[in-house]
Design an enzyme around this catalytic site. Structure first.
Site, PDB file in Angstrom:
ATOM      1  N   HIS A 131      12.924  -6.106   5.880  1.00 49.93           N
ATOM      2  CA  HIS A 131      12.066  -5.994   4.711  1.00 49.93           C
ATOM      3  C   HIS A 131      12.911  -6.224   3.470  1.00 49.93           C
ATOM      4  O   HIS A 131      14.020  -5.734   3.359  1.00 49.93           O
ATOM      5  CB  HIS A 131      11.412  -4.617   4.642  1.00 49.93           C
ATOM      6  CG  HIS A 131      10.152  -4.615   3.840  1.00 49.93           C
ATOM      7  ND1 HIS A 131       8.914  -4.817   4.412  1.00 49.93           N
ATOM      8  CD2 HIS A 131       9.942  -4.463   2.516  1.00 49.93           C
ATOM      9  CE1 HIS A 131       7.990  -4.774   3.465  1.00 49.93           C
ATOM     10  NE2 HIS A 131       8.584  -4.567   2.305  1.00 49.93           N
ATOM     11  N   ASP A 143       0.088   3.508   1.550  1.00 52.82           N
ATOM     12  CA  ASP A 143       0.942   2.557   0.835  1.00 52.82           C
ATOM     13  C   ASP A 143       0.145   1.328   0.419  1.00 52.82           C
ATOM     14  O   ASP A 143       0.344   0.807  -0.681  1.00 52.82           O
ATOM     15  CB  ASP A 143       2.149   2.135   1.686  1.00 52.82           C
ATOM     16  CG  ASP A 143       2.962   1.074   0.954  1.00 52.82           C
ATOM     17  OD1 ASP A 143       3.416   1.358  -0.168  1.00 52.82           O
ATOM     18  OD2 ASP A 143       3.090  -0.050   1.461  1.00 52.82           O
ATOM     19  N   ARG A 177       0.145  -0.205  -8.055  1.00 53.91           N
ATOM     20  CA  ARG A 177       1.444  -0.345  -8.748  1.00 53.91           C
ATOM     21  C   ARG A 177       1.639  -1.760  -9.259  1.00 53.91           C
ATOM     22  O   ARG A 177       2.223  -1.971 -10.320  1.00 53.91           O
ATOM     23  CB  ARG A 177       2.584   0.029  -7.787  1.00 53.91           C
ATOM     24  CG  ARG A 177       2.680   1.509  -7.511  1.00 53.91           C
ATOM     25  CD  ARG A 177       3.671   1.786  -6.386  1.00 53.91           C
ATOM     26  NE  ARG A 177       4.986   1.251  -6.650  1.00 53.91           N
ATOM     27  CZ  ARG A 177       5.772   0.671  -5.732  1.00 53.91           C
ATOM     28  NH1 ARG A 177       5.386   0.565  -4.482  1.00 53.91           N
ATOM     29  NH2 ARG A 177       6.955   0.218  -6.067  1.00 53.91           N
ATOM     30  N   SER A 217       7.563   3.187  -0.225  1.00 47.27           N
ATOM     31  CA  SER A 217       6.646   2.109   0.141  1.00 47.27           C
ATOM     32  C   SER A 217       7.212   1.317   1.318  1.00 47.27           C
ATOM     33  O   SER A 217       6.531   1.092   2.330  1.00 47.27           O
ATOM     34  CB  SER A 217       6.439   1.196  -1.076  1.00 47.27           C
ATOM     35  OG  SER A 217       5.890  -0.034  -0.716  1.00 47.27           O
ATOM     36  N   LYS A 223       6.090   1.744   5.584  1.00 46.46           N
ATOM     37  CA  LYS A 223       5.591   0.595   6.359  1.00 46.46           C
ATOM     38  C   LYS A 223       6.448   0.389   7.597  1.00 46.46           C
ATOM     39  O   LYS A 223       5.936   0.124   8.685  1.00 46.46           O
ATOM     40  CB  LYS A 223       5.649  -0.685   5.506  1.00 46.46           C
ATOM     41  CG  LYS A 223       4.513  -0.826   4.522  1.00 46.46           C
ATOM     42  CD  LYS A 223       4.411  -2.235   3.986  1.00 46.46           C
ATOM     43  CE  LYS A 223       5.385  -2.521   2.872  1.00 46.46           C
ATOM     44  NZ  LYS A 223       4.998  -2.021   1.560  1.00 46.46           N
TER      45      LYS A 223
HETATM   46  N1  URA Z   1       8.337  -4.079  -1.169  1.00 43.97           N
HETATM   47  C1  URA Z   1       7.494  -3.115  -0.777  1.00 43.97           C
HETATM   48  O1  URA Z   1       6.953  -3.163   0.321  1.00 43.97           O
HETATM   49  N2  URA Z   1       7.244  -2.106  -1.627  1.00 43.97           N
HETATM   50  C2  URA Z   1       7.826  -2.015  -2.841  1.00 43.97           C
HETATM   51  O2  URA Z   1       7.568  -1.075  -3.550  1.00 43.97           O
HETATM   52  C3  URA Z   1       8.715  -3.035  -3.243  1.00 43.97           C
HETATM   53  C4  URA Z   1       8.956  -4.074  -2.384  1.00 43.97           C
END
Ligand code: URA
Length: 434
Positions: free
Chosen positions: A82, A161, A168, A183, A187
């Site tokens: 990620h 999220d 956001r 966040s 995930k």
């Molecule tokens: N990627 C994400 O999944 N969440 C964030 O807050 C920033 C980048």
């Protein structure tokens, strides 16, 4: 719980209890907190921060707001990566097929565009039919049969999220260490991968502008991973200039396809292979980074990674003729190449300005629910450190109309800063946090 009390508590820099955080997430997930209060709460967190304990509580509560997948029924070991968000960051589109082509299953839950940064789901939706709302059962089945899944938050996986992320994006509450960490890690935890590589960006085009902030974010996410029993490694990488050349959804898919065919920009290819190598080592498919690198390069060179990408597109309902013939992908009506106004070494190709301009052109959202224009964006033609002749092509704009094109032209020209003195190229990586 009275939501206003939680907002006031955070506004006044007090620490929230585990119960308060859990209750906020539970009530918010049920749709019982209005957007204005959730936005005020997110802003209070952005301004006043959270302790490590609060951040961990928020992460685990969001991970548990839906299903937490146990992938062991599908595969013995799965990995995931990620990015914290960047401009031109299409790494997933190349890295994950490479890793899956090496036989290591990848199950990924991605995000959408956030602020000035692009999102993998928005990019993949440039391909007609591509579904990003897989159910848990579909996720598990595809992981077993294809070895590669790329989905979004559904009602089943980390829905808290999903909701907060969309809010956001349009309320100026993205650049917050606890909100980014929770966040991303919520995930990752809910999607079930046992091994995770994080690509933590730093620079003007990242949410963490300094290396110190990026390292702090990396350390907290690695610590949350450890706490949740997931082996996690974080790479610290540069985001001062766009990664590769293309910025904008379909344009980035095209660049990823070129890279999967063995071409593509050198920096992007190198970045994708490095992330893939770390995944292969963490997932125990290779003994060390050197061996992993060889495996990743081979999967790219012999077409296995490309074939895996095609399988991914097909499995998720995408029309594969669009990736076989990328000229079929959405095309903008107004395309113009802008030449360099003078000669010099490029000192800056400001990723933030390029990202913000791309969003203003329609590639991202300005308000919640905005429809993405997949065709528009920017292709820069040079990297920091390059010598550019006056009159040489500097960048190409793909715009919806002439007004948008004219506005973008001014901004992207200003993003390019020239120097008479030689300028060193920017590094790709700054370190690794384990
Ligand atoms: N990627 C994400 O999944 N969440 C964030 O807050 C920033 C980048």
């Amino acid at each position: 719980m009275k939501m206003v009390d939680l907002i006031i508590k955070k506004r006044d820099r007090q620490e929230l209890t585990t119960e308060e955080i859990r209750e906020f997430v539970a009530v918010y997930t049920r749709g019982k907190v209005p957007d204005y209060q959730a936005a005020a709460f997110a802003m209070a967190i952005t301004l006043n921060g959270m302790s490590a304990r609060e951040t961990t509580d928020l992460t685990l509560a969001m991970a548990e707001s839906g299903d937490v997948l146990d992938l062991s029924s599908a595969v013995s070991l799965a990995v995931d990566k990620h990015s914290t968000g960047g401009v031109g960051d299409k790494t997933t589109l190349v890295t994950e097929p490479v890793v899956a082509a090496c036989g290591l299953p990848v199950g990924k839950m991605s995000g959408r565009g956030l602020g000035f940064s692009g999102g993998t789901l928005d990019k993949m939706e440039s391909i007609p039919g591509f579904r990003t709302d897989l159910t848990t059962q579909e996720f598990l089945k595809q992981l077993r049969t294809v070895g590669l899944v790329l989905t979004g938050q559904t009602g089943d996986l980390a829905p808290a999220d999903g909701k907060l992320y969309a809010l956001r994006d349009v309320t100026g509450t993205v650049p917050s260490l606890p909100l980014i960490a929770s966040s991303i890690m919520s995930k990752k935890i809910s999607a079930g991968a046992q091994r995770i590589v994080l690509d933590v960006k730093t620079g003007v085009g990242a949410f963490m502008q300094t290396l110190e902030e990026a390292r702090e974010l990396a350390e907290i996410m690695v610590a949350i991973g450890r706490l949740a029993g997931r082996k996690t490694v974080a790479l610290l990488s540069d985001m001062n200039q766009p990664l590769g050349y293309a910025v904008g959804n379909a344009l980035e898919v095209k660049e990823a396809i070129e890279t999967l065919h063995g071409d593509g920009p050198r920096d992007f290819r190198e970045h994708a292979l490095e992330v893939a190598s770390h995944l292969l080592v963490l997932g125990e498919s290779a003994h060390n980074l050197k061996e992993a690198r060889k495996m990743a390069e081979a999967a790219l060179a012999d077409g296995r990674a490309w074939e895996k990408f095609r399988q991914l597109v097909t499995a998720q309902g995408g029309d594969v003729t669009y990736v076989d013939n990328p000229q079929k992908l959405p095309q903008a009506p107004e395309v113009e190449t802008v030449d360099a106004p003078k000669a010099g070494y490029l000192k800056e190709v400001n990723a933030r300005i390029v990202g913000e301009t791309s969003v203003a052109m329609g590639a991202g959202r300005q308000v919640k629910g905005d429809v993405i224009d997949h065709a528009v964006g920017i292709v820069v033609h040079h990297k920091v450190g390059d010598w550019v002749e006056a009159g040489e092509p500097l960048f190409t704009l793909h715009a919806r109309n002439a007004k948008s094109l004219a506005e973008a032209k001014e901004r992207v020209l200003a993003a390019h800063v020239f120097s008479k003195k030689k300028v060193a190229p920017l590094p790709l990586f700054y370190g690794v946090v384990r």
